[in-house]
Design a protein around this motif. Structure first.
Motif, PDB file in Angstrom:
ATOM      1  N   THR A 301       0.810  -1.220   0.000  1.00  0.00           N
ATOM      2  CA  THR A 301       0.000   0.000   0.000  1.00  0.00           C
ATOM      3  C   THR A 301       0.841   1.267   0.000  1.00  0.00           C
ATOM      4  N   LEU A 302       2.145   1.152  -0.193  1.00  0.00           N
ATOM      5  CA  LEU A 302       2.997   2.341  -0.202  1.00  0.00           C
ATOM      6  C   LEU A 302       2.702   3.242  -1.403  1.00  0.00           C
ATOM      7  N   LEU A 303       2.385   2.650  -2.540  1.00  0.00           N
ATOM      8  CA  LEU A 303       2.013   3.441  -3.716  1.00  0.00           C
ATOM      9  C   LEU A 303       0.496   3.407  -3.861  1.00  0.00           C
ATOM     10  N   GLY A 304      -0.120   4.565  -3.717  1.00  0.00           N
ATOM     11  CA  GLY A 304      -1.566   4.654  -3.804  1.00  0.00           C
ATOM     12  C   GLY A 304      -2.029   5.063  -5.186  1.00  0.00           C
ATOM     13  N   ARG A 305      -3.313   5.233  -5.327  1.00  0.00           N
ATOM     14  CA  ARG A 305      -3.899   5.586  -6.618  1.00  0.00           C
ATOM     15  C   ARG A 305      -3.326   6.906  -7.137  1.00  0.00           C
ATOM     16  N   GLY A 306      -2.906   6.883  -8.392  1.00  0.00           N
ATOM     17  CA  GLY A 306      -2.361   8.067  -9.029  1.00  0.00           C
ATOM     18  C   GLY A 306      -0.912   8.345  -8.724  1.00  0.00           C
ATOM     19  N   GLN A 307      -0.266   7.535  -7.853  1.00  0.00           N
ATOM     20  CA  GLN A 307       1.120   7.801  -7.480  1.00  0.00           C
ATOM     21  C   GLN A 307       2.128   7.082  -8.363  1.00  0.00           C
ATOM     22  N   HIS A 308       1.662   6.204  -9.228  1.00  0.00           N
ATOM     23  CA  HIS A 308       2.555   5.546 -10.178  1.00  0.00           C
ATOM     24  C   HIS A 308       1.704   4.987 -11.308  1.00  0.00           C
ATOM     25  N   GLY A 309       2.336   4.673 -12.418  1.00  0.00           N
ATOM     26  CA  GLY A 309       1.583   4.127 -13.542  1.00  0.00           C
ATOM     27  C   GLY A 309       2.507   3.695 -14.660  1.00  0.00           C
ATOM     28  N   THR A 310       1.917   3.100 -15.679  1.00  0.00           N
ATOM     29  CA  THR A 310       2.660   2.640 -16.853  1.00  0.00           C
ATOM     30  C   THR A 310       1.663   2.400 -17.974  1.00  0.00           C
ATOM     31  N   THR A 311       2.028   2.782 -19.194  1.00  0.00           N
ATOM     32  CA  THR A 311       1.119   2.586 -20.321  1.00  0.00           C
ATOM     33  C   THR A 311       1.039   1.116 -20.730  1.00  0.00           C
ATOM     34  N   PHE A 312       2.176   0.499 -20.920  1.00  0.00           N
ATOM     35  CA  PHE A 312       2.213  -0.860 -21.463  1.00  0.00           C
ATOM     36  C   PHE A 312       2.318  -1.940 -20.397  1.00  0.00           C
ATOM     37  N   GLY A 313       2.680  -1.595 -19.174  1.00  0.00           N
ATOM     38  CA  GLY A 313       2.905  -2.591 -18.144  1.00  0.00           C
ATOM     39  C   GLY A 313       1.685  -3.463 -17.887  1.00  0.00           C
ATOM     40  N   GLY A 314       1.891  -4.764 -17.872  1.00  0.00           N
ATOM     41  CA  GLY A 314       0.799  -5.697 -17.619  1.00  0.00           C
ATOM     42  C   GLY A 314      -0.146  -5.874 -18.783  1.00  0.00           C
TER      43      GLY A 314
END
Length: 430
Positions: A301-314
Protein backbone atom coordinates in the motif's frame (compact mmCIF):
# COMPACT_ATOMS: atom_id res chain seq x y z
CA UNK A 1 13.54 4.39 -50.07
CA UNK A 2 12.94 2.33 -46.93
CA UNK A 3 12.95 -1.41 -47.67
CA UNK A 4 9.79 -3.23 -46.72
CA UNK A 5 9.73 -5.06 -43.41
CA UNK A 6 9.51 -8.46 -45.05
CA UNK A 7 12.92 -8.15 -46.67
CA UNK A 8 14.48 -7.56 -43.26
CA UNK A 9 13.03 -10.79 -41.91
CA UNK A 10 13.56 -13.12 -44.83
CA UNK A 11 16.66 -15.26 -45.43
CA UNK A 12 19.43 -12.67 -45.72
CA UNK A 13 22.00 -13.42 -48.40
CA UNK A 14 24.08 -11.57 -50.91
CA UNK A 15 24.05 -7.83 -50.28
CA UNK A 16 22.07 -8.34 -47.07
CA UNK A 17 25.18 -9.46 -45.17
CA UNK A 18 26.38 -8.66 -41.66
CA UNK A 19 28.60 -5.93 -43.12
CA UNK A 20 25.68 -4.47 -45.09
CA UNK A 21 23.36 -4.33 -42.08
CA UNK A 22 26.11 -3.06 -39.76
CA UNK A 23 26.71 -0.13 -42.09
CA UNK A 24 22.99 0.70 -42.13
CA UNK A 25 22.87 0.37 -38.34
CA UNK A 26 25.56 3.03 -38.02
CA UNK A 27 23.48 5.49 -40.05
CA UNK A 28 20.13 4.78 -38.39
CA UNK A 29 20.65 4.13 -34.67
CA UNK A 30 22.18 6.25 -31.91
CA UNK A 31 25.67 5.21 -30.93
CA UNK A 32 24.75 4.16 -27.40
CA UNK A 33 25.87 0.55 -27.76
CA UNK A 34 28.71 0.89 -30.27
CA UNK A 35 28.89 -1.14 -33.44
CA UNK A 36 27.02 -4.46 -33.13
CA UNK A 37 29.22 -7.54 -32.93
CA UNK A 38 26.95 -9.33 -35.39
CA UNK A 39 23.54 -8.81 -36.99
CA UNK A 40 21.37 -11.76 -35.98
CA UNK A 41 18.42 -12.87 -38.08
CA UNK A 42 16.94 -15.95 -36.41
CA UNK A 43 17.23 -18.33 -33.48
CA UNK A 44 16.15 -21.79 -32.43
CA UNK A 45 16.63 -23.26 -28.97
CA UNK A 46 20.01 -22.15 -27.65
CA UNK A 47 21.32 -21.20 -31.12
CA UNK A 48 21.24 -18.00 -33.18
CA UNK A 49 22.27 -17.29 -36.77
CA UNK A 50 23.70 -14.10 -38.22
CA UNK A 51 23.00 -12.49 -41.59
CA UNK A 52 25.90 -14.41 -43.15
CA UNK A 53 24.38 -17.72 -42.06
CA UNK A 54 26.88 -18.42 -39.27
CA UNK A 55 25.50 -20.28 -36.26
CA UNK A 56 26.37 -19.42 -32.64
CA UNK A 57 25.64 -21.16 -29.34
CA UNK A 58 23.98 -18.40 -27.33
CA UNK A 59 25.45 -18.71 -23.84
CA UNK A 60 24.30 -15.24 -22.84
CA UNK A 61 20.60 -15.60 -23.61
CA UNK A 62 20.06 -11.91 -24.30
CA UNK A 63 21.70 -11.23 -20.90
CA UNK A 64 19.67 -13.74 -18.88
CA UNK A 65 16.45 -13.02 -20.81
CA UNK A 66 15.79 -15.94 -23.15
CA UNK A 67 15.11 -18.51 -20.46
CA UNK A 68 13.38 -20.89 -22.91
CA UNK A 69 15.81 -20.25 -25.75
CA UNK A 70 14.76 -18.82 -29.08
CA UNK A 71 11.45 -19.41 -30.87
CA UNK A 72 10.10 -21.76 -28.23
CA UNK A 73 6.86 -23.13 -29.71
CA UNK A 74 4.79 -22.81 -26.53
CA UNK A 75 5.87 -19.22 -25.97
CA UNK A 76 5.39 -18.13 -29.57
CA UNK A 77 1.97 -19.81 -29.69
CA UNK A 78 0.85 -18.07 -26.50
CA UNK A 79 1.97 -14.66 -27.74
CA UNK A 80 0.34 -15.16 -31.15
CA UNK A 81 -2.91 -16.41 -29.66
CA UNK A 82 -3.17 -13.53 -27.22
CA UNK A 83 -2.28 -10.90 -29.83
CA UNK A 84 -4.93 -12.37 -32.08
CA UNK A 85 -7.52 -11.87 -29.34
CA UNK A 86 -6.56 -8.77 -27.36
CA UNK A 87 -3.30 -6.88 -27.60
CA UNK A 88 -3.35 -3.62 -25.66
CA UNK A 89 -6.12 -2.11 -23.53
CA UNK A 90 -4.45 0.38 -21.11
CA UNK A 91 -4.67 0.10 -17.36
CA UNK A 92 -8.09 1.72 -17.24
CA UNK A 93 -9.14 -1.88 -17.82
CA UNK A 94 -7.92 -5.28 -16.68
CA UNK A 95 -7.44 -8.57 -18.50
CA UNK A 96 -7.59 -12.17 -17.25
CA UNK A 97 -3.93 -12.72 -18.21
CA UNK A 98 -2.82 -9.71 -16.15
CA UNK A 99 -4.70 -10.93 -13.08
CA UNK A 100 -3.58 -14.53 -13.51
CA UNK A 101 0.06 -13.46 -13.82
CA UNK A 102 -0.07 -11.40 -10.65
CA UNK A 103 -1.63 -14.32 -8.78
CA UNK A 104 1.00 -16.72 -10.13
CA UNK A 105 3.85 -14.45 -9.10
CA UNK A 106 2.48 -14.08 -5.58
CA UNK A 107 2.26 -17.88 -5.38
CA UNK A 108 5.82 -18.44 -6.64
CA UNK A 109 7.11 -15.77 -4.26
CA UNK A 110 5.40 -17.37 -1.29
CA UNK A 111 4.08 -13.91 -0.49
CA UNK A 112 1.83 -13.52 2.58
CA UNK A 113 -1.76 -12.34 2.66
CA UNK A 114 -2.13 -8.72 1.59
CA UNK A 115 0.75 -8.85 -0.91
CA UNK A 116 0.31 -7.26 -4.32
CA UNK A 117 2.06 -7.00 -7.72
CA UNK A 118 2.77 -4.04 -9.99
CA UNK A 119 3.53 -5.05 -13.59
CA UNK A 120 6.06 -3.16 -15.71
CA UNK A 121 7.89 -3.49 -19.03
CA UNK A 122 11.48 -3.84 -17.81
CA UNK A 123 13.79 -4.24 -14.86
CA UNK A 124 14.64 -0.56 -14.84
CA UNK A 125 10.94 0.29 -14.57
CA UNK A 126 10.52 -2.22 -11.76
CA UNK A 127 13.42 -0.67 -9.85
CA UNK A 128 12.03 2.83 -10.45
CA UNK A 129 8.80 1.72 -8.80
CA UNK A 130 10.71 0.18 -5.90
CA UNK A 131 12.65 3.42 -5.42
CA UNK A 132 9.38 5.35 -5.27
CA UNK A 133 8.11 2.85 -2.69
CA UNK A 134 11.22 3.59 -0.62
CA UNK A 135 10.45 7.31 -0.84
CA UNK A 136 6.96 6.61 0.47
CA UNK A 137 8.40 4.73 3.47
CA UNK A 138 8.83 8.03 5.27
CA UNK A 139 8.83 6.91 8.87
CA UNK A 140 6.27 9.58 9.75
CA UNK A 141 2.83 8.84 11.11
CA UNK A 142 -0.38 10.44 9.84
CA UNK A 143 0.28 13.49 12.00
CA UNK A 144 3.80 13.92 10.69
CA UNK A 145 5.47 12.67 13.86
CA UNK A 146 8.58 10.51 13.91
CA UNK A 147 12.02 10.55 12.28
CA UNK A 148 11.97 11.06 8.53
CA UNK A 149 13.56 8.22 6.60
CA UNK A 150 15.64 9.75 3.79
CA UNK A 151 18.49 7.26 3.30
CA UNK A 152 18.54 4.42 0.77
CA UNK A 153 21.44 1.98 1.09
CA UNK A 154 22.84 0.14 -1.94
CA UNK A 155 26.06 -1.70 -2.66
CA UNK A 156 29.20 -0.87 -4.55
CA UNK A 157 29.19 -2.88 -7.77
CA UNK A 158 25.41 -2.96 -7.94
CA UNK A 159 23.57 -2.36 -11.20
CA UNK A 160 19.87 -1.47 -11.13
CA UNK A 161 19.20 0.25 -14.45
CA UNK A 162 19.79 3.35 -16.55
CA UNK A 163 16.79 5.60 -15.90
CA UNK A 164 17.37 8.35 -13.35
CA UNK A 165 16.00 6.65 -10.25
CA UNK A 166 17.47 3.25 -11.05
CA UNK A 167 20.73 4.94 -12.00
CA UNK A 168 20.84 6.67 -8.63
CA UNK A 169 20.94 3.16 -7.09
CA UNK A 170 23.75 2.07 -9.44
CA UNK A 171 27.27 2.67 -8.16
CA UNK A 172 29.41 2.77 -11.31
CA UNK A 173 30.72 6.30 -11.75
CA UNK A 174 30.96 6.06 -15.54
CA UNK A 175 27.22 5.42 -15.71
CA UNK A 176 26.27 8.06 -13.14
CA UNK A 177 28.48 11.08 -13.69
CA UNK A 178 27.23 12.24 -17.12
CA UNK A 179 23.71 12.59 -15.68
CA UNK A 180 24.27 14.09 -12.26
CA UNK A 181 22.64 15.46 -10.19
CA UNK A 182 20.68 12.26 -9.64
CA UNK A 183 17.93 11.67 -7.08
CA UNK A 184 19.60 12.02 -3.70
CA UNK A 185 19.78 10.10 -0.47
CA UNK A 186 21.51 7.00 -1.81
CA UNK A 187 24.59 5.71 0.03
CA UNK A 188 26.86 2.96 -1.31
CA UNK A 189 28.26 0.39 1.09
CA UNK A 190 31.21 -1.93 0.37
CA UNK A 191 30.04 -5.15 -1.27
CA UNK A 192 29.26 -7.92 1.20
CA UNK A 193 30.75 -6.05 4.20
CA UNK A 194 28.56 -7.02 7.15
CA UNK A 195 30.28 -4.59 9.52
CA UNK A 196 29.63 -1.67 7.15
CA UNK A 197 25.97 -2.66 6.94
CA UNK A 198 25.68 -2.77 10.73
CA UNK A 199 27.43 0.61 11.00
CA UNK A 200 24.93 2.19 8.61
CA UNK A 201 22.17 1.37 11.11
CA UNK A 202 24.15 2.16 14.27
CA UNK A 203 23.91 5.14 16.64
CA UNK A 204 20.34 6.00 15.73
CA UNK A 205 21.02 5.95 12.00
CA UNK A 206 18.68 3.03 11.45
CA UNK A 207 15.67 5.27 12.02
CA UNK A 208 16.64 7.31 8.93
CA UNK A 209 17.02 4.34 6.55
CA UNK A 210 14.08 4.00 4.16
CA UNK A 211 15.33 0.94 2.28
CA UNK A 212 18.24 -1.36 1.56
CA UNK A 213 18.47 -2.39 -2.11
CA UNK A 214 20.45 -5.54 -2.92
CA UNK A 215 21.07 -8.04 -5.71
CA UNK A 216 21.47 -11.57 -4.29
CA UNK A 217 24.09 -12.04 -7.01
CA UNK A 218 25.62 -8.99 -8.67
CA UNK A 219 25.59 -9.79 -12.39
CA UNK A 220 27.15 -6.73 -14.02
CA UNK A 221 29.98 -6.70 -11.48
CA UNK A 222 31.06 -10.23 -12.40
CA UNK A 223 28.47 -12.67 -10.99
CA UNK A 224 29.29 -12.01 -7.35
CA UNK A 225 27.01 -13.79 -4.85
CA UNK A 226 26.49 -12.01 -1.55
CA UNK A 227 28.40 -13.76 1.26
CA UNK A 228 26.50 -16.32 3.35
CA UNK A 229 24.44 -14.65 6.03
CA UNK A 230 24.49 -11.17 4.45
CA UNK A 231 20.87 -11.23 3.27
CA UNK A 232 19.73 -12.57 6.63
CA UNK A 233 21.56 -9.72 8.38
CA UNK A 234 20.00 -7.18 6.01
CA UNK A 235 16.58 -8.63 6.80
CA UNK A 236 17.22 -8.48 10.53
CA UNK A 237 18.38 -4.84 10.46
CA UNK A 238 15.68 -3.55 8.12
CA UNK A 239 12.92 -5.30 10.06
CA UNK A 240 14.20 -3.91 13.36
CA UNK A 241 14.26 -0.34 12.07
CA UNK A 242 11.22 -0.21 9.77
CA UNK A 243 13.22 -0.02 6.56
CA UNK A 244 12.31 -1.91 3.41
CA UNK A 245 14.43 -4.79 2.18
CA UNK A 246 14.31 -4.51 -1.62
CA UNK A 247 15.81 -7.38 -3.61
CA UNK A 248 16.64 -6.71 -7.25
CA UNK A 249 16.06 -10.12 -8.83
CA UNK A 250 15.81 -8.80 -12.37
CA UNK A 251 18.69 -11.04 -13.45
CA UNK A 252 18.60 -13.74 -10.77
CA UNK A 253 14.85 -14.36 -10.63
CA UNK A 254 12.50 -16.70 -12.48
CA UNK A 255 14.61 -19.83 -12.21
CA UNK A 256 18.03 -18.50 -13.16
CA UNK A 257 19.66 -19.94 -10.01
CA UNK A 258 17.58 -23.12 -9.91
CA UNK A 259 14.90 -21.70 -7.60
CA UNK A 260 12.12 -19.38 -8.70
CA UNK A 261 13.77 -16.53 -6.83
CA UNK A 262 17.42 -16.45 -5.85
CA UNK A 263 16.76 -15.43 -2.25
CA UNK A 264 14.82 -18.70 -1.87
CA UNK A 265 18.06 -20.59 -2.58
CA UNK A 266 19.68 -22.09 0.54
CA UNK A 267 23.12 -20.85 -0.60
CA UNK A 268 21.93 -17.27 -1.06
CA UNK A 269 19.04 -16.18 1.14
CA UNK A 270 17.92 -19.32 2.87
CA UNK A 271 14.28 -18.40 2.45
CA UNK A 272 14.18 -14.95 4.04
CA UNK A 273 11.05 -12.89 3.33
CA UNK A 274 11.87 -9.47 1.80
CA UNK A 275 9.53 -6.49 1.51
CA UNK A 276 9.94 -5.93 -2.22
CA UNK A 277 11.30 -8.01 -5.10
CA UNK A 278 11.81 -6.69 -8.63
CA UNK A 279 11.70 -9.00 -11.65
CA UNK A 280 12.11 -8.81 -15.44
CA UNK A 281 14.54 -10.41 -17.94
CA UNK A 282 13.69 -14.14 -17.87
CA UNK A 283 10.12 -13.51 -16.73
CA UNK A 284 8.81 -13.21 -20.29
CA UNK A 285 11.23 -15.57 -22.01
CA UNK A 286 12.25 -12.77 -24.40
CA UNK A 287 9.10 -10.67 -24.41
CA UNK A 288 9.42 -7.38 -22.48
CA UNK A 289 7.77 -7.68 -19.07
CA UNK A 290 8.74 -6.85 -15.51
CA UNK A 291 7.15 -6.92 -12.09
CA UNK A 292 7.34 -5.58 -8.56
CA UNK A 293 6.21 -7.98 -5.86
CA UNK A 294 5.30 -6.20 -2.62
CA UNK A 295 5.21 -8.58 0.36
CA UNK A 296 2.47 -7.90 2.88
CA UNK A 297 -0.05 -5.11 3.20
CA UNK A 298 2.43 -2.49 4.43
CA UNK A 299 4.63 -2.69 1.34
CA UNK A 300 1.69 -3.26 -0.99
CA UNK A 301 0.00 0.00 0.00
CA UNK A 302 3.00 2.34 -0.20
CA UNK A 303 2.01 3.44 -3.72
CA UNK A 304 -1.57 4.65 -3.80
CA UNK A 305 -3.90 5.59 -6.62
CA UNK A 306 -2.36 8.07 -9.03
CA UNK A 307 1.12 7.80 -7.48
CA UNK A 308 2.55 5.55 -10.18
CA UNK A 309 1.58 4.13 -13.54
CA UNK A 310 2.66 2.64 -16.85
CA UNK A 311 1.12 2.59 -20.32
CA UNK A 312 2.21 -0.86 -21.46
CA UNK A 313 2.91 -2.59 -18.14
CA UNK A 314 0.80 -5.70 -17.62
CA UNK A 315 -0.63 -5.65 -21.14
CA UNK A 316 -2.36 -8.90 -22.17
CA UNK A 317 0.41 -10.05 -24.54
CA UNK A 318 3.25 -9.51 -22.07
CA UNK A 319 1.23 -11.22 -19.35
CA UNK A 320 0.49 -14.18 -21.62
CA UNK A 321 4.20 -14.46 -22.46
CA UNK A 322 5.13 -14.52 -18.78
CA UNK A 323 2.46 -17.10 -17.92
CA UNK A 324 3.63 -19.32 -20.78
CA UNK A 325 7.27 -19.01 -19.72
CA UNK A 326 6.45 -19.92 -16.13
CA UNK A 327 4.29 -22.79 -17.35
CA UNK A 328 7.07 -24.31 -19.48
CA UNK A 329 9.65 -23.98 -16.69
CA UNK A 330 7.25 -25.78 -14.37
CA UNK A 331 6.02 -28.38 -16.89
CA UNK A 332 9.46 -29.37 -18.15
CA UNK A 333 11.23 -29.50 -14.78
CA UNK A 334 13.66 -26.79 -15.81
CA UNK A 335 14.46 -25.64 -12.26
CA UNK A 336 16.02 -29.01 -11.50
CA UNK A 337 17.76 -29.00 -14.88
CA UNK A 338 19.22 -25.54 -14.23
CA UNK A 339 20.53 -26.71 -10.86
CA UNK A 340 22.04 -29.94 -12.16
CA UNK A 341 23.51 -28.53 -15.37
CA UNK A 342 24.96 -25.48 -13.64
CA UNK A 343 26.68 -27.51 -10.92
CA UNK A 344 28.05 -30.01 -13.46
CA UNK A 345 29.27 -27.31 -15.86
CA UNK A 346 31.02 -25.26 -13.19
CA UNK A 347 32.79 -28.39 -12.00
CA UNK A 348 33.85 -29.29 -15.54
CA UNK A 349 35.34 -25.86 -16.22
CA UNK A 350 37.10 -25.74 -12.84
CA UNK A 351 38.54 -29.23 -13.45
CA UNK A 352 40.27 -28.07 -16.64
CA UNK A 353 43.21 -26.81 -14.62
CA UNK A 354 43.82 -24.21 -17.31
CA UNK A 355 46.30 -21.55 -16.15
CA UNK A 356 44.02 -18.81 -17.48
CA UNK A 357 41.05 -19.92 -15.32
CA UNK A 358 41.34 -18.57 -11.79
CA UNK A 359 37.84 -19.39 -10.51
CA UNK A 360 34.39 -20.53 -11.57
CA UNK A 361 31.49 -19.14 -9.54
CA UNK A 362 27.76 -18.56 -9.64
CA UNK A 363 24.59 -20.50 -9.04
CA UNK A 364 22.42 -22.41 -11.47
CA UNK A 365 22.93 -21.02 -14.96
CA UNK A 366 24.32 -17.65 -13.91
CA UNK A 367 28.00 -18.44 -14.15
CA UNK A 368 31.26 -16.49 -14.18
CA UNK A 369 34.65 -17.72 -15.34
CA UNK A 370 37.21 -15.54 -13.60
CA UNK A 371 40.44 -15.23 -15.55
CA UNK A 372 43.98 -14.77 -14.22
CA UNK A 373 44.61 -11.83 -16.57
CA UNK A 374 42.51 -8.93 -17.94
CA UNK A 375 41.84 -10.69 -21.26
CA UNK A 376 38.09 -11.31 -20.99
CA UNK A 377 37.34 -9.15 -24.04
CA UNK A 378 39.93 -11.03 -26.10
CA UNK A 379 38.57 -14.41 -24.97
CA UNK A 380 35.00 -13.32 -25.74
CA UNK A 381 36.04 -12.21 -29.23
CA UNK A 382 37.77 -15.55 -29.81
CA UNK A 383 34.64 -17.31 -28.54
CA UNK A 384 32.43 -15.39 -30.97
CA UNK A 385 34.72 -16.28 -33.86
CA UNK A 386 34.45 -19.92 -32.75
CA UNK A 387 30.65 -19.78 -32.57
CA UNK A 388 29.89 -18.92 -28.92
CA UNK A 389 28.18 -15.87 -27.43
CA UNK A 390 29.50 -14.92 -23.97
CA UNK A 391 29.91 -11.61 -22.16
CA UNK A 392 33.12 -10.05 -20.82
CA UNK A 393 31.34 -8.19 -18.02
CA UNK A 394 34.61 -7.14 -16.37
CA UNK A 395 38.18 -7.15 -17.76
CA UNK A 396 38.80 -10.47 -16.01
CA UNK A 397 35.34 -12.05 -16.04
CA UNK A 398 33.32 -13.99 -18.60
CA UNK A 399 29.61 -14.15 -17.81
CA UNK A 400 27.29 -16.91 -19.03
CA UNK A 401 23.51 -16.84 -18.60
CA UNK A 402 22.29 -19.31 -21.24
CA UNK A 403 18.77 -20.59 -21.92
CA UNK A 404 17.51 -23.20 -19.47
CA UNK A 405 17.07 -25.63 -22.37
CA UNK A 406 20.84 -25.90 -22.88
CA UNK A 407 22.10 -29.48 -22.75
CA UNK A 408 25.28 -30.94 -21.27
CA UNK A 409 26.53 -31.78 -24.73
CA UNK A 410 26.10 -28.20 -25.87
CA UNK A 411 27.69 -26.77 -22.72
CA UNK A 412 30.65 -29.14 -23.12
CA UNK A 413 31.51 -27.62 -26.49
CA UNK A 414 32.30 -24.33 -24.77
CA UNK A 415 34.30 -26.12 -22.09
CA UNK A 416 36.35 -27.63 -24.92
CA UNK A 417 36.85 -24.13 -26.34
CA UNK A 418 38.20 -22.91 -23.00
CA UNK A 419 40.48 -25.93 -22.74
CA UNK A 420 42.01 -25.07 -26.13
CA UNK A 421 42.83 -21.44 -25.25
CA UNK A 422 46.57 -20.65 -25.48
CA UNK A 423 48.17 -20.98 -22.06
CA UNK A 424 50.21 -17.84 -22.61
CA UNK A 425 47.25 -15.63 -23.55
CA UNK A 426 47.48 -13.68 -20.33
CA UNK A 427 51.24 -13.27 -20.59
CA UNK A 428 50.89 -11.46 -23.91
CA UNK A 429 48.70 -8.79 -22.30
CA UNK A 430 50.51 -5.61 -21.23
Amino acid sequence: MTPDAGSALAGLTGADSVAHWTQRYGHALMDTFGAPQRVLVRGEGPYVWDADGTRYLDLLGGIAVNSLGHAHPTLTAAISAQLGTLGHISNFFASPTQIALAERLLDLAGAPEGSRVFLTNSGTEANEAAFKMARRNTGLDESGNGVRRTRVLALEGGFHGRSMGALALTSKAAYREPFEPLPGGVEFLPFGDADALRAAFADGGGATVAAVVLEPIQGEAGVRPLPPGYLALARELTAAHGALLVLDEVQTGMGRTGTWLAHQHPHLGGGIVPDVVTLAKGLGGGFPVGAVVAYGERAATLLGRGQHGTTFGGNPVASAAALATIGVIDRDGLLAHVTDLGAWWRQQVAALGHPLVAEVRGEGLLIAVELTAPVAADVAARALAAGFVVNPCTPTTLRMAPPYVLTREQAATFTDFLAALPHDLGEATP
